[in-house]
Design a protein around this motif. Structure first.
Motif, PDB file in Angstrom:
ATOM      1  N   VAL A 109      60.844  56.834  61.185  1.00  0.00           N
ATOM      2  CA  VAL A 109      62.108  56.423  60.561  1.00  0.00           C
ATOM      3  C   VAL A 109      61.823  55.306  59.569  1.00  0.00           C
ATOM      4  O   VAL A 109      61.212  54.293  59.927  1.00  0.00           O
ATOM      5  N   GLU A 110      62.248  55.490  58.321  1.00  0.00           N
ATOM      6  CA  GLU A 110      61.995  54.501  57.281  1.00  0.00           C
ATOM      7  C   GLU A 110      63.287  54.160  56.544  1.00  0.00           C
ATOM      8  O   GLU A 110      64.213  54.971  56.488  1.00  0.00           O
ATOM      9  N   GLY A 111      63.306  52.960  55.939  1.00  0.00           N
ATOM     10  CA  GLY A 111      64.452  52.540  55.137  1.00  0.00           C
ATOM     11  C   GLY A 111      65.300  51.502  55.840  1.00  0.00           C
ATOM     12  O   GLY A 111      65.089  51.176  57.013  1.00  0.00           O
ATOM     13  N   GLU A 112      66.271  50.981  55.104  1.00  0.00           N
ATOM     14  CA  GLU A 112      67.198  49.977  55.621  1.00  0.00           C
ATOM     15  C   GLU A 112      68.621  50.503  55.483  1.00  0.00           C
ATOM     16  O   GLU A 112      68.960  51.136  54.480  1.00  0.00           O
ATOM     17  N   PRO A 113      69.470  50.256  56.496  1.00  0.00           N
ATOM     18  CA  PRO A 113      70.873  50.670  56.377  1.00  0.00           C
ATOM     19  C   PRO A 113      71.561  49.967  55.215  1.00  0.00           C
ATOM     20  O   PRO A 113      71.013  49.028  54.629  1.00  0.00           O
ATOM     21  N   GLY A 114      72.766  50.412  54.879  1.00  0.00           N
ATOM     22  CA  GLY A 114      73.526  49.822  53.788  1.00  0.00           C
ATOM     23  C   GLY A 114      73.971  48.401  54.075  1.00  0.00           C
ATOM     24  O   GLY A 114      73.638  47.832  55.125  1.00  0.00           O
ATOM     25  N   PRO A 115      74.752  47.815  53.149  1.00  0.00           N
ATOM     26  CA  PRO A 115      75.171  46.414  53.285  1.00  0.00           C
ATOM     27  C   PRO A 115      75.889  46.112  54.603  1.00  0.00           C
ATOM     28  O   PRO A 115      75.820  44.981  55.093  1.00  0.00           O
ATOM     29  N   ALA A 116      76.568  47.100  55.175  1.00  0.00           N
ATOM     30  CA  ALA A 116      77.293  46.865  56.425  1.00  0.00           C
ATOM     31  C   ALA A 116      76.351  46.726  57.612  1.00  0.00           C
ATOM     32  O   ALA A 116      76.761  46.317  58.695  1.00  0.00           O
ATOM     33  N   GLY A 117      75.068  47.059  57.402  1.00  0.00           N
ATOM     34  CA  GLY A 117      74.103  46.955  58.492  1.00  0.00           C
ATOM     35  C   GLY A 117      74.334  48.027  59.539  1.00  0.00           C
ATOM     36  O   GLY A 117      74.872  49.106  59.255  1.00  0.00           O
ATOM     37  N   GLY A 118      73.953  47.741  60.755  1.00  0.00           N
ATOM     38  CA  GLY A 118      74.139  48.699  61.838  1.00  0.00           C
ATOM     39  C   GLY A 118      72.932  48.754  62.749  1.00  0.00           C
ATOM     40  O   GLY A 118      71.861  48.219  62.438  1.00  0.00           O
ATOM     41  N   LEU A 119      73.125  49.380  63.876  1.00  0.00           N
ATOM     42  CA  LEU A 119      72.064  49.529  64.870  1.00  0.00           C
ATOM     43  C   LEU A 119      71.375  50.868  64.646  1.00  0.00           C
ATOM     44  O   LEU A 119      72.003  51.925  64.745  1.00  0.00           O
ATOM     45  N   VAL A 120      70.075  50.845  64.324  1.00  0.00           N
ATOM     46  CA  VAL A 120      69.314  52.059  64.056  1.00  0.00           C
ATOM     47  C   VAL A 120      68.700  52.560  65.355  1.00  0.00           C
ATOM     48  O   VAL A 120      68.024  51.820  66.073  1.00  0.00           O
ATOM     49  N   VAL A 121      68.941  53.826  65.660  1.00  0.00           N
ATOM     50  CA  VAL A 121      68.412  54.448  66.876  1.00  0.00           C
ATOM     51  C   VAL A 121      67.633  55.694  66.484  1.00  0.00           C
ATOM     52  O   VAL A 121      68.147  56.538  65.741  1.00  0.00           O
ATOM     53  N   GLN A 122      66.385  55.804  66.959  1.00  0.00           N
ATOM     54  CA  GLN A 122      65.613  57.024  66.748  1.00  0.00           C
ATOM     55  C   GLN A 122      65.834  57.931  67.948  1.00  0.00           C
ATOM     56  O   GLN A 122      65.475  57.593  69.071  1.00  0.00           O
ATOM     57  N   SER A 143      64.662  59.318  56.571  1.00  0.00           N
ATOM     58  CA  SER A 143      65.120  58.150  55.811  1.00  0.00           C
ATOM     59  C   SER A 143      66.550  57.766  56.212  1.00  0.00           C
ATOM     60  O   SER A 143      67.447  58.603  56.254  1.00  0.00           O
ATOM     61  N   ILE A 144      66.732  56.470  56.496  1.00  0.00           N
ATOM     62  CA  ILE A 144      68.077  55.946  56.779  1.00  0.00           C
ATOM     63  C   ILE A 144      68.502  54.992  55.661  1.00  0.00           C
ATOM     64  O   ILE A 144      69.465  54.240  55.815  1.00  0.00           O
ATOM     65  N   GLU A 145      67.791  55.031  54.534  1.00  0.00           N
ATOM     66  CA  GLU A 145      68.032  54.101  53.431  1.00  0.00           C
ATOM     67  C   GLU A 145      69.489  54.169  52.957  1.00  0.00           C
ATOM     68  O   GLU A 145      69.994  55.219  52.575  1.00  0.00           O
ATOM     69  N   GLY A 146      70.172  53.014  53.009  1.00  0.00           N
ATOM     70  CA  GLY A 146      71.521  52.903  52.482  1.00  0.00           C
ATOM     71  C   GLY A 146      72.623  53.504  53.337  1.00  0.00           C
ATOM     72  O   GLY A 146      73.785  53.482  52.932  1.00  0.00           O
ATOM     73  N   LEU A 147      72.300  54.013  54.516  1.00  0.00           N
ATOM     74  CA  LEU A 147      73.323  54.648  55.350  1.00  0.00           C
ATOM     75  C   LEU A 147      74.210  53.591  56.009  1.00  0.00           C
ATOM     76  O   LEU A 147      73.741  52.555  56.459  1.00  0.00           O
ATOM     77  N   GLU A 148      75.498  53.897  56.065  1.00  0.00           N
ATOM     78  CA  GLU A 148      76.465  53.006  56.699  1.00  0.00           C
ATOM     79  C   GLU A 148      76.858  53.579  58.059  1.00  0.00           C
ATOM     80  O   GLU A 148      76.877  54.790  58.251  1.00  0.00           O
ATOM     81  N   PRO A 149      77.194  52.686  59.012  1.00  0.00           N
ATOM     82  CA  PRO A 149      77.669  53.195  60.310  1.00  0.00           C
ATOM     83  C   PRO A 149      78.991  53.957  60.130  1.00  0.00           C
ATOM     84  O   PRO A 149      79.815  53.542  59.314  1.00  0.00           O
ATOM     85  N   ILE A 150      79.250  55.020  60.800  1.00  0.00           N
ATOM     86  CA  ILE A 150      78.351  55.721  61.706  1.00  0.00           C
ATOM     87  C   ILE A 150      77.770  56.894  60.922  1.00  0.00           C
ATOM     88  O   ILE A 150      78.517  57.668  60.331  1.00  0.00           O
ATOM     89  N   ASN A 178      74.357  53.267  63.960  1.00  0.00           N
ATOM     90  CA  ASN A 178      75.595  53.029  64.709  1.00  0.00           C
ATOM     91  C   ASN A 178      76.124  51.628  64.434  1.00  0.00           C
ATOM     92  O   ASN A 178      75.400  50.764  63.917  1.00  0.00           O
ATOM     93  N   GLU A 179      77.373  51.419  64.795  1.00  0.00           N
ATOM     94  CA  GLU A 179      77.954  50.092  64.641  1.00  0.00           C
ATOM     95  C   GLU A 179      77.281  49.137  65.611  1.00  0.00           C
ATOM     96  O   GLU A 179      77.090  49.456  66.785  1.00  0.00           O
ATOM     97  N   ALA A 180      76.910  47.964  65.108  1.00  0.00           N
ATOM     98  CA  ALA A 180      76.262  46.964  65.962  1.00  0.00           C
ATOM     99  C   ALA A 180      77.278  46.431  66.962  1.00  0.00           C
ATOM    100  O   ALA A 180      78.428  46.136  66.609  1.00  0.00           O
ATOM    101  N   LYS A 181      76.856  46.311  68.202  1.00  0.00           N
ATOM    102  CA  LYS A 181      77.760  45.813  69.235  1.00  0.00           C
ATOM    103  C   LYS A 181      77.932  44.309  69.083  1.00  0.00           C
ATOM    104  O   LYS A 181      76.989  43.573  68.812  1.00  0.00           O
TER     105      LYS A 181
END
Length: 200
Positions: A109-122, A143-150, A178-181
């Motif tokens: 899994v590579e990349g960074e989520p979008g500005p909203a962030g989030g919890l990345v789960v493989q 790639s999870i680059e730029g993805l927003e939750p959910i 996913n949305e960060a808890k």
């Protein structure tokens, strides 16, 4: 990348006791099968085999020297000791140049989520593909680059090299954002209890 070569010797004794002796002598018991041929029991030099697997991945194709004859083989299954981290046994599949095989390939899994962030789960560590035996990718990228939750990444979203086809279901979940808890807000009773404890 060139095909690594490995000299082998015949394994004449079988059983757990013989296998332990072979490992103490620096060899890995192996069995070679496929293409309708009788299985061959072999011994592979442990250090050389471990070096090949580190450099070429778990789906390495090896040019075996068997009694002076060359035989291409795919490392089909590598059994590693659960606690001591040494190779206990290897299954090898006979392959031919130009032949396609079905294998499991690791997912990274590579990349960074979008500005909203989030919890990345493989959710999956491997996917199954069909590829030329001589051109199996060491790993594939989700790639999870730029993805927003959910958001979800499935096997069908993974970009495959030319000549490689997906065998796993296209909707197999590979990774998710996913949305960060966040810490739960205290109830009125909990808040009142905290105030009372502070006063005491």
């Amino acid at each position: 990348m060139s095909t690594p070569k490995l000299s082998t010797s015949p394994r004449t004794d079988t059983g757990k006791g013989a296998a332990r002796r072979d490992r103490r002598a620096g060899n890995v018991p192996a069995v070679l099968y496929g293409h309708g041929s009788e299985p061959k029991h072999l011994l592979l030099p442990n250090l050389a085999l471990a070096s090949i697997l580190r450099g070429h991945g778990v789906n390495a194709v090896i040019d075996l020297d068997i009694d002076g004859e060359s035989q291409l083989a795919l490392t089909r299954q590598v059994e590693v000791h659960a606690t001591r981290d040494y190779i206990q046994h290897v299954d090898l599949l006979i392959v031919r140049r130009g032949e396609k095989v079905i294998v499991e390939v690791p997912i990274v899994v590579e990349g960074e989520p979008g500005p909203a962030g989030g919890l990345v789960v493989q959710d999956a560590s491997t996917i199954e593909i069909e590829a030329d035996a001589m051109s199996i990718p060491e790993h594939l990228v989700a790639s999870i680059e730029g993805l927003e939750p959910i958001a979800n990444v499935t096997a069908g979203d993974v970009i495959l090299p030319e000549g490689v086809t997906l065998v796993s279901p296209a909707d197999l979940l590979v990774a998710s954002v996913n949305e960060a808890k966040t810490a739960a807000e205290p109830t009125e009773d909990e808040a009142a209890g905290d105030v009372a404890e502070a006063a005491e």
